[in-house]
Enzyme design. Structure first.
Site, mmCIF file in Angstrom:
data_model
loop_
_atom_site.group_PDB
_atom_site.id
_atom_site.type_symbol
_atom_site.label_atom_id
_atom_site.label_comp_id
_atom_site.label_asym_id
_atom_site.label_seq_id
_atom_site.Cartn_x
_atom_site.Cartn_y
_atom_site.Cartn_z
ATOM 1 C CD GLU A 168 -17.775 -20.901 45.531
ATOM 2 O OE1 GLU A 168 -17.606 -20.363 44.407
ATOM 3 O OE2 GLU A 168 -18.337 -20.330 46.476
ATOM 4 C CB CYS A 179 -23.739 -17.709 46.277
ATOM 5 S SG CYS A 179 -23.680 -18.924 44.935
ATOM 6 C CB CYS A 220 -21.335 -22.162 45.640
ATOM 7 S SG CYS A 220 -20.988 -21.473 44.002
HETATM 8 ZN ZN LIG Z 1 -21.489 -19.280 44.146
#
Ligand SMILES: [Zn+2]
Length: 152
Positions: A58, A86, A89
């Site tokens: 990303e 996550c 991101c």
């Molecule tokens: Zn990530």
């Protein structure tokens, strides 16, 4: 540029990027940024290759898209990623003002959208994209499962 593709096709591109990353030993996660039905960036995890803990699919795709568009705000852009983003991101997706987020498999261990800190629902999140989960989920999960099975 690839024009006029429907949502599942964009996720197919992200899955293809993920698959290629897996072949080179990276965790198979892929991402595509789309604007006006045009692909503006495609990326996959490169943390091992680049020796960069922030080189998630990303982050790389957002940087590439922002450079191409010439703005740090990707207001008309949609992001497709094979795994739930996550915390890092999710933060970057918010800062970039991404319009819609489509992701494949949920990531209860590392995700931050429906799992963990649920960043987009937190009071310190100032822009949340519209979120669509489970897009291409089974294929995304299969890639990750097979990758980690081969490594054990
Ligand atoms: Zn990530």
């Amino acid at each position: 540029m690839i024009r006029g593709m429907k949502a599942p096709s964009f996720m197919d591109l992200a899955l293809k990027a993920a698959e290629n990353a897996g072949k080179s030993g990276e965790v198979p996660i892929g991402c595509v940024v789309v604007r006006n039905c045009e692909v503006v960036a495609t990326a996959a995890n490169r943390t091992l290759t680049d020796h960069d803990p922030t080189a998630h699919a990303e982050i790389i795709a957002l940087r590439e898209a922002a450079a191409k568009i010439g703005s740090e705000r990707l207001v008309d852009c949609d992001l497709y990623v094979t795994l739930e983003p996550c915390t890092m991101c999710a933060g970057a997706i918010s800062f970039a003002r991404v319009r819609r987020l489509y992701y494949g498999a949920a990531d209860p261990k590392g995700g931050a959208v429906e799992s963990g800190v649920r960043f987009f629902a937190s009071p310190t999140c100032h822009h949340a994209p519209d979120v669509y989960s489970g897009v291409g989920e089974s294929e995304a999960a299969r890639l990750l499962r097979e990758f980690f099975r081969e490594r054990r």
